[in-house]
Design a protein around this motif. Structure first.
Motif, PDB file in Angstrom:
ATOM      1  N   GLU A 284     -34.428 -18.575  12.861  1.00 41.76           N
ATOM      2  CA  GLU A 284     -34.859 -19.606  13.806  1.00 41.76           C
ATOM      3  C   GLU A 284     -36.285 -19.363  14.283  1.00 41.76           C
ATOM      4  O   GLU A 284     -37.057 -20.309  14.479  1.00 41.76           O
ATOM      5  CB  GLU A 284     -33.908 -19.636  15.004  1.00 41.76           C
ATOM      6  N   PHE A 285     -36.650 -18.084  14.453  1.00 45.51           N
ATOM      7  CA  PHE A 285     -37.970 -17.737  14.982  1.00 45.51           C
ATOM      8  C   PHE A 285     -38.933 -17.286  13.881  1.00 45.51           C
ATOM      9  O   PHE A 285     -40.006 -16.774  14.177  1.00 45.51           O
ATOM     10  CB  PHE A 285     -37.825 -16.642  16.032  1.00 45.51           C
ATOM     11  N   LEU A 286     -38.563 -17.490  12.606  1.00 45.73           N
ATOM     12  CA  LEU A 286     -39.397 -17.063  11.480  1.00 45.73           C
ATOM     13  C   LEU A 286     -39.814 -18.233  10.591  1.00 45.73           C
ATOM     14  O   LEU A 286     -40.997 -18.431  10.319  1.00 45.73           O
ATOM     15  CB  LEU A 286     -38.646 -16.017  10.642  1.00 45.73           C
ATOM     16  N   HIS A 287     -38.840 -19.012  10.127  1.00 40.57           N
ATOM     17  CA  HIS A 287     -39.132 -20.076   9.168  1.00 40.57           C
ATOM     18  C   HIS A 287     -40.104 -21.137   9.676  1.00 40.57           C
ATOM     19  O   HIS A 287     -40.905 -21.656   8.890  1.00 40.57           O
ATOM     20  CB  HIS A 287     -37.833 -20.734   8.704  1.00 40.57           C
ATOM     21  N   PRO A 288     -40.081 -21.497  10.959  1.00 40.93           N
ATOM     22  CA  PRO A 288     -41.034 -22.526  11.407  1.00 40.93           C
ATOM     23  C   PRO A 288     -42.494 -22.142  11.192  1.00 40.93           C
ATOM     24  O   PRO A 288     -43.369 -23.016  11.193  1.00 40.93           O
ATOM     25  CB  PRO A 288     -40.712 -22.682  12.894  1.00 40.93           C
TER      26      PRO A 288
ATOM     27  N   THR B 238     -35.009  -1.222  18.061  1.00 40.42           N
ATOM     28  CA  THR B 238     -34.588  -2.573  18.386  1.00 40.42           C
ATOM     29  C   THR B 238     -34.257  -3.332  17.101  1.00 40.42           C
ATOM     30  O   THR B 238     -35.049  -3.340  16.156  1.00 40.42           O
ATOM     31  CB  THR B 238     -35.685  -3.319  19.158  1.00 40.42           C
ATOM     32  N   LEU B 239     -33.085  -3.960  17.072  1.00 39.61           N
ATOM     33  CA  LEU B 239     -32.679  -4.715  15.890  1.00 39.61           C
ATOM     34  C   LEU B 239     -33.423  -6.046  15.855  1.00 39.61           C
ATOM     35  O   LEU B 239     -32.983  -7.039  16.433  1.00 39.61           O
ATOM     36  CB  LEU B 239     -31.173  -4.967  15.903  1.00 39.61           C
ATOM     37  N   SER B 240     -34.544  -6.059  15.201  1.00 37.50           N
ATOM     38  CA  SER B 240     -35.373  -7.260  15.181  1.00 37.50           C
ATOM     39  C   SER B 240     -36.421  -7.130  14.093  1.00 37.50           C
ATOM     40  O   SER B 240     -36.789  -6.020  13.693  1.00 37.50           O
ATOM     41  CB  SER B 240     -36.069  -7.444  16.534  1.00 37.50           C
ATOM     42  N   TRP B 241     -36.914  -8.272  13.636  1.00 37.71           N
ATOM     43  CA  TRP B 241     -38.000  -8.280  12.662  1.00 37.71           C
ATOM     44  C   TRP B 241     -39.369  -8.280  13.339  1.00 37.71           C
ATOM     45  O   TRP B 241     -40.381  -8.158  12.666  1.00 37.71           O
ATOM     46  CB  TRP B 241     -37.884  -9.478  11.729  1.00 37.71           C
TER      47      TRP B 241
ATOM     48  N   HIS C  72     -43.235   1.321  10.514  1.00 33.43           N
ATOM     49  CA  HIS C  72     -42.446   1.510   9.310  1.00 33.43           C
ATOM     50  C   HIS C  72     -41.453   0.367   9.174  1.00 33.43           C
ATOM     51  O   HIS C  72     -41.269  -0.428  10.093  1.00 33.43           O
ATOM     52  CB  HIS C  72     -41.691   2.842   9.350  1.00 33.43           C
ATOM     53  N   LEU C  73     -40.814   0.329   8.022  1.00 26.07           N
ATOM     54  CA  LEU C  73     -39.763  -0.660   7.806  1.00 26.07           C
ATOM     55  C   LEU C  73     -38.765  -0.620   8.950  1.00 26.07           C
ATOM     56  O   LEU C  73     -38.289   0.462   9.316  1.00 26.07           O
ATOM     57  CB  LEU C  73     -39.044  -0.348   6.485  1.00 26.07           C
ATOM     58  N   PRO C  74     -38.439  -1.755   9.561  1.00 26.79           N
ATOM     59  CA  PRO C  74     -37.466  -1.740  10.655  1.00 26.79           C
ATOM     60  C   PRO C  74     -36.157  -1.079  10.229  1.00 26.79           C
ATOM     61  O   PRO C  74     -35.658  -1.318   9.133  1.00 26.79           O
ATOM     62  CB  PRO C  74     -37.258  -3.224  10.957  1.00 26.79           C
ATOM     63  N   GLN C  75     -35.631  -0.243  11.092  1.00 26.49           N
ATOM     64  CA  GLN C  75     -34.345   0.422  10.901  1.00 26.49           C
ATOM     65  C   GLN C  75     -34.340   1.460   9.787  1.00 26.49           C
ATOM     66  O   GLN C  75     -33.280   1.770   9.242  1.00 26.49           O
ATOM     67  CB  GLN C  75     -33.238  -0.602  10.663  1.00 26.49           C
TER      68      GLN C  75
ATOM     69  N   VAL D  47     -33.145  -4.896   8.651  1.00 27.10           N
ATOM     70  CA  VAL D  47     -32.137  -4.727   9.698  1.00 27.10           C
ATOM     71  C   VAL D  47     -30.819  -5.367   9.286  1.00 27.10           C
ATOM     72  O   VAL D  47     -30.790  -6.515   8.881  1.00 27.10           O
ATOM     73  CB  VAL D  47     -32.639  -5.350  11.013  1.00 27.10           C
ATOM     74  N   PRO D  48     -29.718  -4.576   9.449  1.00 29.88           N
ATOM     75  CA  PRO D  48     -29.697  -3.126   9.683  1.00 29.88           C
ATOM     76  C   PRO D  48     -29.780  -2.360   8.364  1.00 29.88           C
ATOM     77  O   PRO D  48     -29.750  -2.961   7.286  1.00 29.88           O
ATOM     78  CB  PRO D  48     -28.337  -2.923  10.354  1.00 29.88           C
TER      79      PRO D  48
END
Length: 554
Positions: free
Chosen positions: A305-309, A418-421, A428-431, A544-545
């Motif tokens: 929802e917060f990426l594709h737009p 934090t679990l988020s992009w 570093h790469l998340p997670q 993530v994760p």
């Protein structure tokens, strides 16, 4: 790119996010604000993540921010969103830990840089949606905001429970199997799954009647091209009548399904669990292009929802923003990424199962077309069709089987970031950092004990992140450790992905790394065999994760 020359995917406002998307109606950016501790958070507003207060409202902020990570996307993901354009993660002036994924407009994409001061400008995308874009802040009215510092994630490491046995000691890996793997096989994915499952059962020296558990990732609800239908489809095909099943995406990476099977076996619920993972992305893409597979356009929901737009349609865009921040903080490591790709292809050249086996040079890597800076074509893994299966057995049962068992030393699963992009660590790469630290808390072995590393390489930066997260070198030391490819070659200090990884052998989504680790420890690798390995580390999850597993021979 201007703020009005594209047709964007539109987010679907939810009960939680509607006020955020509508906040630009009056030209003010509004963010969730805890009235108890005066902290900000994004995107959720159900509870304050800092003080856990519930008095949260949507309050206006200055709209000023700093570019903390960015990528210039060159790939035409959408016909209505022409490239190139700059996708960025911006840290808000009020709180650097609160960030938005957005586009930088009002300047050339090549002018965007880390530390750039920007301010919000809104574009109305629908009656109920105003998208917050950002443009260079040339007013000079505010002090430059410093970049976010890395989180002290290690302070969140939970100590291992004392006085308890490890569940890892109660299980063994007794069988692995793989279907045909290739580009556009045009084969029913369930058929691929069955091929891999039957191969794994045979490899273990079992029959289907011995299998009493089924486990998979991501289950029947995954997107098209990413599964065969899950537990229901496979049970209908094999008629195992299991005592336990599991399938889902909220696991520590794709191999989290194998960990779940370990827990079921260690608890005594099952003795032999059949785990499987199937992809048919290549065929699915071909069916879409030919018009045989119809996808109905819809608003962006859930994680995207917060990426594709903002045209951030791919993990290539999301992870590239992190790579840019890493380059800014630790120095340009493009040659290290190139070495990862070149070594992967060199290893794949000896693997008859690999999809791409023709060697590439550093010149080939550097001259390849750009996908999303700093990533080019050879930084990205290869979508394929294929299935991999793994048998997890009780350790006492494994000793009676004809196959050579591989034992589990430890798993790394704790969520410490934090679990988020975009709200998590940027270095570093998340997670990758949390699960890696957790892994070493469950064993007396150390990084120097590892003989071969199977590191998730959806992108070259993923493998670099795992190298550093697992402690094979210090943060920012990956370039020197890789040493132009010598450090990670089959005869280097740490052989990495001797089968070619997903970069060259094909994207089998984590399970391919696990199978290769088992074959390496058995001395049965189909390609480049490491000399007498006893300990292997496997990581999975392109973000993530994610999770990590340490395997051993005895």
């Amino acid at each position: 790119m201007t703020a009005v020359d594209v047709e964007r995917p539109i987010p679907q406002p939810t009960l939680a996010s509607a006020e955020f998307w509508a906040s630009g109606r009056d030209g003010l950016l509004r963010i969730a604000h805890c009235r108890t501790c005066d902290r900000w958070a994004h995107p959720q507003r159900a509870i304050c993540p800092h003080c856990r207060g519930r008095d949260i409202g949507m309050d206006p902020v200055s709209g000023r921010a700093t570019v903390a990570g960015f990528t210039v996307n060159a790939q035409q993901w959408l016909p209505t969103f022409p490239a190139p354009y700059a996708v960025a993660i911006v840290a808000l002036a009020e709180d650097q830990s609160v960030r938005l994924t957005t586009n930088i407009v009002g300047c050339e994409p090549t002018e965007v840089h880390i530390g750039m001061q920007v301010k919000v400008v809104f574009e109305q995308a629908a009656d109920d949606v105003w998208l917050p874009l950002f443009e260079p802040d040339t007013d000079g009215q505010a002090e430059p905001t410093p970049l976010p510092e890395p989180e002290n994630y290690r302070e969140r490491l939970r100590p291992r429970l004392s006085g308890t046995s490890k569940f890892e000691d109660k299980v063994a890996i007794t069988g692995v199997g793989q279907s045909a793997v290739g580009r556009r096989l045009m084969v029913d994915p369930l058929s691929l799954t069955v091929d891999a499952c039957l191969a794994a059962v045979t490899d273990a020296g079992l029959s289907l009647d011995d299998i009493d558990g089924l486990c998979t990732y991501p289950g029947g609800g995954g997107p098209a091209g990413m599964g065969e239908g899950g537990i229901m489809a496979v049970e209908q095909a094999l008629r195992i009548r299991p005592t336990w099943v599991n399938g889902g995406g909220d696991l520590p990476g794709q191999n989290g399904s194998i960990m779940a099977a370990m827990l079921a076996v260690a608890s005594g619920l099952c003795r032999h669990v059949l785990c499987f993972r199937t992809v048919w992305e290549s065929t699915h893409s071909a069916l879409q292009r030919s018009g045989q597979w119809h996808a109905t356009p819809s608003r962006a929901t859930g994680m995207v929802e917060f990426l594709h737009p903002f045209g951030a349609m791919s993990a290539a865009n999301w992870i590239a923003c992190y790579a840019s921040h890493y380059f800014h903080r630790y120095g340009n490591a493009k040659d290290a990424l190139g070495a990862i790709a070149v070594v992967a292809r060199d290893n794949a050249s000896a693997n008859p199962e690999a999809v791409y086996r023709d060697p590439i040079t550093m010149d080939d890597y550097l001259s390849a077309r750009t996908v999303s800076t700093p990533f080019g074509l050879y930084d990205c893994d290869v979508p394929v069709d294929g299935a991999v299966a793994v048998i997890v057995s009780a350790v006492d049962a494994a000793r009676d089987l004809p196959s050579t068992p591989v034992f589990v030393e430890a798993v790394g699963t704790q969520i410490m970031e934090t679990l988020s992009w975009d709200q998590s660590t940027l270095t570093h790469l998340p997670q990758s950092l949390g699960p890696a630290a957790h892994l070493w808390s469950r064993t007396d072995l150390r990084p120097d004990d590892v003989d071969v590393a199977l590191l998730y390489d959806g992108f070259t930066f993923n493998a670099l992140s795992w190298l550093e997260a697992l402690g094979f070198c210090e943060f920012g030391g990956g370039r020197d450790f890789i040493d132009h490819g010598r450090g990670i070659a089959i005869d280097g200090r740490l052989p990495v992905n001797p089968h070619g990884g997903q970069l060259s052998a094909g994207r089998t989504h984590g399970y391919g790394f696990f199978r290769e680790a088992v074959l390496q420890l058995r001395g049965q690798a189909p390609g480049r065999q490491v000399d007498s390995p006893r300990v292997a580390v496997v990581t999975a999850g392109g973000g993530v994760p994610s999770g990590a597993i340490l395997l051993r021979t005895d």
